[in-house]
Design an enzyme around this catalytic site. Structure first.
Site, PDB file in Angstrom:
ATOM      1  N   LYS A 266      44.564  36.009  31.796  1.00  0.00           N
ATOM      2  CA  LYS A 266      45.107  37.004  32.731  1.00  0.00           C
ATOM      3  C   LYS A 266      46.570  37.276  32.397  1.00  0.00           C
ATOM      4  O   LYS A 266      47.390  36.365  32.343  1.00  0.00           O
ATOM      5  CB  LYS A 266      44.969  36.489  34.175  1.00  0.00           C
ATOM      6  CG  LYS A 266      45.666  37.350  35.226  1.00  0.00           C
ATOM      7  CD  LYS A 266      45.434  36.824  36.652  1.00  0.00           C
ATOM      8  CE  LYS A 266      46.277  37.597  37.671  1.00  0.00           C
ATOM      9  NZ  LYS A 266      46.138  37.077  39.051  1.00  0.00           N
ATOM     10  N   ASP A 271      53.078  40.562  39.675  1.00  0.00           N
ATOM     11  CA  ASP A 271      52.085  40.832  40.710  1.00  0.00           C
ATOM     12  C   ASP A 271      52.771  40.936  42.067  1.00  0.00           C
ATOM     13  O   ASP A 271      53.025  39.930  42.731  1.00  0.00           O
ATOM     14  CB  ASP A 271      51.033  39.718  40.726  1.00  0.00           C
ATOM     15  CG  ASP A 271      50.003  39.908  41.844  1.00  0.00           C
ATOM     16  OD1 ASP A 271      49.962  41.017  42.423  1.00  0.00           O
ATOM     17  OD2 ASP A 271      49.249  38.951  42.107  1.00  0.00           O
ATOM     18  N   LYS A 278      52.679  41.621  48.840  1.00  0.00           N
ATOM     19  CA  LYS A 278      52.940  40.209  49.119  1.00  0.00           C
ATOM     20  C   LYS A 278      54.196  40.073  49.962  1.00  0.00           C
ATOM     21  O   LYS A 278      55.081  40.923  49.900  1.00  0.00           O
ATOM     22  CB  LYS A 278      53.162  39.454  47.800  1.00  0.00           C
ATOM     23  CG  LYS A 278      51.904  39.173  47.011  1.00  0.00           C
ATOM     24  CD  LYS A 278      52.225  38.324  45.779  1.00  0.00           C
ATOM     25  CE  LYS A 278      50.995  38.109  44.924  1.00  0.00           C
ATOM     26  NZ  LYS A 278      49.928  37.338  45.590  1.00  0.00           N
ATOM     27  N   ASP A 289      52.518  35.400  36.642  1.00  0.00           N
ATOM     28  CA  ASP A 289      51.100  35.757  36.762  1.00  0.00           C
ATOM     29  C   ASP A 289      50.483  36.157  35.414  1.00  0.00           C
ATOM     30  O   ASP A 289      49.314  36.525  35.339  1.00  0.00           O
ATOM     31  CB  ASP A 289      50.945  36.887  37.793  1.00  0.00           C
ATOM     32  CG  ASP A 289      49.621  36.819  38.538  1.00  0.00           C
ATOM     33  OD1 ASP A 289      48.965  35.761  38.493  1.00  0.00           O
ATOM     34  OD2 ASP A 289      49.246  37.825  39.169  1.00  0.00           O
ATOM     35  N   ASP A 348      45.637  42.936  46.325  1.00  0.00           N
ATOM     36  CA  ASP A 348      46.282  41.766  45.738  1.00  0.00           C
ATOM     37  C   ASP A 348      45.277  40.888  44.969  1.00  0.00           C
ATOM     38  O   ASP A 348      45.669  39.981  44.249  1.00  0.00           O
ATOM     39  CB  ASP A 348      46.979  40.956  46.836  1.00  0.00           C
ATOM     40  CG  ASP A 348      48.018  39.998  46.293  1.00  0.00           C
ATOM     41  OD1 ASP A 348      48.307  40.075  45.080  1.00  0.00           O
ATOM     42  OD2 ASP A 348      48.534  39.183  47.079  1.00  0.00           O
ATOM     43  N   GLU A 350      43.859  41.424  42.269  1.00  0.00           N
ATOM     44  CA  GLU A 350      43.837  42.315  41.104  1.00  0.00           C
ATOM     45  C   GLU A 350      43.420  41.600  39.831  1.00  0.00           C
ATOM     46  O   GLU A 350      42.900  42.236  38.919  1.00  0.00           O
ATOM     47  CB  GLU A 350      45.220  42.958  40.919  1.00  0.00           C
ATOM     48  CG  GLU A 350      46.245  42.126  40.128  1.00  0.00           C
ATOM     49  CD  GLU A 350      46.594  40.806  40.794  1.00  0.00           C
ATOM     50  OE1 GLU A 350      46.420  40.693  42.030  1.00  0.00           O
ATOM     51  OE2 GLU A 350      47.045  39.873  40.099  1.00  0.00           O
ATOM     52  N   ARG A 352      41.027  39.582  39.106  1.00  0.00           N
ATOM     53  CA  ARG A 352      39.592  39.672  38.811  1.00  0.00           C
ATOM     54  C   ARG A 352      39.208  41.071  38.357  1.00  0.00           C
ATOM     55  O   ARG A 352      38.231  41.242  37.639  1.00  0.00           O
ATOM     56  CB  ARG A 352      38.789  39.213  40.043  1.00  0.00           C
ATOM     57  CG  ARG A 352      39.042  40.018  41.276  1.00  0.00           C
ATOM     58  CD  ARG A 352      38.581  39.301  42.548  1.00  0.00           C
ATOM     59  NE  ARG A 352      39.548  38.281  42.986  1.00  0.00           N
ATOM     60  CZ  ARG A 352      39.395  37.518  44.054  1.00  0.00           C
ATOM     61  NH1 ARG A 352      38.314  37.621  44.798  1.00  0.00           N
ATOM     62  NH2 ARG A 352      40.319  36.629  44.394  1.00  0.00           N
TER      63      ARG A 352
HETATM   64  N1  BES Z   1      48.339  35.960  41.276  1.00  0.00           N
HETATM   65  C1  BES Z   1      47.799  35.764  42.564  1.00  0.00           C
HETATM   66  C2  BES Z   1      47.381  34.306  42.824  1.00  0.00           C
HETATM   67  C3  BES Z   1      48.494  33.341  43.080  1.00  0.00           C
HETATM   68  C4  BES Z   1      49.160  33.329  44.293  1.00  0.00           C
HETATM   69  C5  BES Z   1      48.816  32.395  42.148  1.00  0.00           C
HETATM   70  C6  BES Z   1      50.147  32.396  44.529  1.00  0.00           C
HETATM   71  C7  BES Z   1      49.790  31.461  42.377  1.00  0.00           C
HETATM   72  C8  BES Z   1      50.469  31.462  43.579  1.00  0.00           C
HETATM   73  C9  BES Z   1      46.546  36.637  42.753  1.00  0.00           C
HETATM   74  O1  BES Z   1      46.579  37.857  42.135  1.00  0.00           O
HETATM   75  C10 BES Z   1      46.411  36.874  44.208  1.00  0.00           C
HETATM   76  O2  BES Z   1      47.254  37.512  44.758  1.00  0.00           O
HETATM   77  N2  BES Z   1      45.345  36.344  44.811  1.00  0.00           N
HETATM   78  C11 BES Z   1      45.124  36.486  46.208  1.00  0.00           C
HETATM   79  C12 BES Z   1      43.648  36.700  46.417  1.00  0.00           C
HETATM   80  C13 BES Z   1      43.306  37.074  47.814  1.00  0.00           C
HETATM   81  C14 BES Z   1      43.839  38.446  48.140  1.00  0.00           C
HETATM   82  C15 BES Z   1      41.808  37.014  47.962  1.00  0.00           C
HETATM   83  C16 BES Z   1      45.606  35.227  46.893  1.00  0.00           C
HETATM   84  O3  BES Z   1      45.407  34.129  46.365  1.00  0.00           O
HETATM   85  O4  BES Z   1      46.220  35.346  47.935  1.00  0.00           O
HETATM   86 ZN    ZN Z   2      47.767  38.008  40.485  1.00  0.00          ZN
HETATM   87 MN    MN Z   3      47.491  39.334  43.385  1.00  0.00          MN
END
Ligand code: BES
Ligand code: ZN
Ligand code: MN
Length: 498
Positions: A266, A271, A278, A289, A348, A350, A352
């Site tokens: 990825k 992000d 966020k 990210d 968020d 994204e 996947r």
């Molecule tokens: N890059 C983030 C995941 C992440 C968050 C990694 C904090 C490390 C620390 C990912 O793109 C994301 O935002 N995931 C969301 C998914 C949710 C919306 C289902 C998350 O984990 O909040």
């Molecule tokens: Zn992300």
């Molecule tokens: Mn995200």
């Protein structure tokens, strides 16, 4: 840093410092005994005085040695006189190197490869010394006006007897390669989002390809992805002014007809969450990210350096995720390259969306296995903290191989279930699936989403959200899981030889 193996006898050694081990109950390691003999009992004196008890990780620096070409001796505690565990061995190494960072020391000889470590040989131990030392002296100074680094170290030699020279040399090559790979992964991770953009990452990949003949690099632009129908990936970059890139690295080290191992990383260079923005606190860390992508680059660097006899494809889908007038909106429906449709309930989620199109794209390489690496879910941090990466996959043998590599490499991994039961959470009223599965089991439902695009091959997913970087005072990229992947690939190459 210059790393080498040293076989000269102690009397001939010339260095700013030598590291030797001391066990509990005043027992010395072989090199400590030899050194004690040529320094009129200096080490014994310090040990019997009680200045070091030999507890694991304790250190005493003897700062001046009369009439010696060895300028200093670092005593480091090894614990009870019995074979060390791999983890305790690394603790010893870390304690040693951290003591040597501050003083004016340029050249170090390390005798700790002679310590007995449960089921590990000189190759493993030499490699660990380099990995731990190199990790400890890494400092990101690219954007500091004062570029002076904390450590003055320039040369590290690992002391080995003649009869272990070949195994130590093999460990040296692996250690140097993996350390260099980790350096690249960490550097790219630590670089800020305004510098490390998808275009920058693509440039780094091209540079890597120029360095190694075995590595061919090509970049797909948004127009190419358009033609391939990568509607999920492109929907994310539509909300950013930086164009997306799909980086392909093709490492040809194996037989022409051997199926490749595909690594997908990825590569979100920032992000912000998109329209599902966020919160502000800690958002800077979303520059990390892209660590999955950086891990693919670092691992391929290590592989090319070791010249492993394998075929490997690296894929890095890279984009930013930003809020914009043209960004994905909650409720939008996308058509992925596979033809499956996706309802975006949270912009968020994204990662996947990029990975699903990269997984479909991977089919054309007729892969032996596909492994993806992604800072995919905050939920993984809740489940496993910052110790283990999450592992999920559709093939037990592949997952077991990765787990065993993680143990050898000291780069932890823990498997979570990918049961069909969880798929229900991804139901959408309007499309084939939703891009989020609600608040429960977030790491698993993210993998469930990916699994729907990985049905045609053996596949494993590593969620590295908790392990790719450290937060707080020592904020910085870790270079994980380069050691684990390198080990998995070394193991795969070993099976070919046997
Ligand atoms: N890059 C983030 C995941 C992440 C968050 C990694 C904090 C490390 C620390 C990912 O793109 C994301 O935002 N995931 C969301 C998914 C949710 C919306 C289902 C998350 O984990 O909040
Ligand atoms: Zn992300
Ligand atoms: Mn995200």
């Amino acid at each position: 840093m210059d790393y080498s193996i040293e076989t000269a006898p102690l009397e001939k050694l010339q260095c700013d410092c030598i590291i030797v081990g001391v066990y509990q109950d005043q027992q010395l390691s072989p090199t400590a005994i030899a050194l004690n003999n040529i320094t009129q009992g200096l080490i014994n004196k310090i040990v019997t005085r009680g200045d070091i008890s030999g507890k694991n990780g304790e250190t005493v620096l003897i700062n001046a040695i009369p009439d010696s070409q060895i300028e200093r001796i670092l005593l480091v505690g090894l614990g009870k006189k019995e074979p060390l565990s791999g983890k305790n061995y690394r603790k010893v190494l870390l304690a040693a190197i951290n003591t040597l960072k501050k003083p004016q020391i340029k050249s170090v000889v390390c005798s700790l490869a002679e310590c007995e470590v449960t089921v590990r040989d000189w190759q493993w131990k030499s490699r660990q010394i380099i990995e731990v030392f190199n990790d400890a002296v890494y400092q990101f100074t690219a954007h500091k006006s004062d570029k002076e680094t904390e450590s003055k170290l320039e040369r590290i030699s690992i002391l080995a007897p003649e009869n272990e020279l070949a195994t130590a040399q093999a460990g040296l090559l692996q250690g140097k390669s993996i350390a260099e790979g980790m350096n690249l992964t960490k550097l790219l991770g630590d670089l800020p989002g305004n510098i490390c953009t998808p275009t920058f990452l693509a440039g780094q990949a091209i540079e890597l390809g120029n360095k190694y003949d075995s590595l061919a690099v090509s970049i797909l632009e948004e127009s190419d992805m358009e033609m391939l129908g990568m509607g999920a990936l492109l929907s994310v970059s539509r909300g950013s002014r930086q164009p997306a890139k799909l980086i392909t690295l093709d490492y040809q080290g194996g037989a022409k007809d051997s199926k490749p191992i595909v690594l997908i990383g990825k590569g979100l260079t920032f992000d912000a969450g998109g329209i599902s923005l966020k919160p502000g606190a800690g958002m800077d860390e979303m520059k990390y990210d892209m660590c999955g992508g950086a891990t693919v680059l670092g691992t391929l660097l290590a592989v090319a350096q070791m010249q492993l006899p394998l075929n490997i494809i690296g894929l890095i889908p890279s984009s930013e995720n930003m809020p914009d007038g043209d960004a994905n909106k909650p409720g939008d429906i996308l058509t992925s390259m596979s033809g499956k449709t996706i309802e975006v309930l949270n912009t968020d989620a994204e990662g996947r969306l990029l990975l699903c199109d990269a997984l479909t794209y991977a089919e054309r390489f007729n892969p032996d296995v596909v492994i993806d690496l992604a800072t995919l879910t905050g939920a993984c941090l809740v489940a496993l903290g910052r110790v283990a990466s999450g592992l999920l996959g559709n093939d037990d043998a592949l997952c077991n191989d990765l787990t065993s590599a993680s143990e050898t490499a000291n780069d932890s991994l823990w498997r979570l279930p990918l049961w069909e039961d969880y798929q229900e959470q991804l139901k959408s009223n309007f499309a084939d699936m939703a891009n989020v599965g609600g608040k429960d089991a977030g790491t698993i439902t993210a993998a469930c989403f990916l699994a729907r695009f990985a049905e045609k091959f053996r596949w494993a997913h590593l969620d590295i959200a908790g392990t790719a970087w450290r937060t707080g005072q020592t904020k910085g990229a870790t270079g994980r899981p380069v050691p684990l992947l390198s080990q998995y690939l070394i193991d795969r190459a070993q099976i070919l030889k046997a």
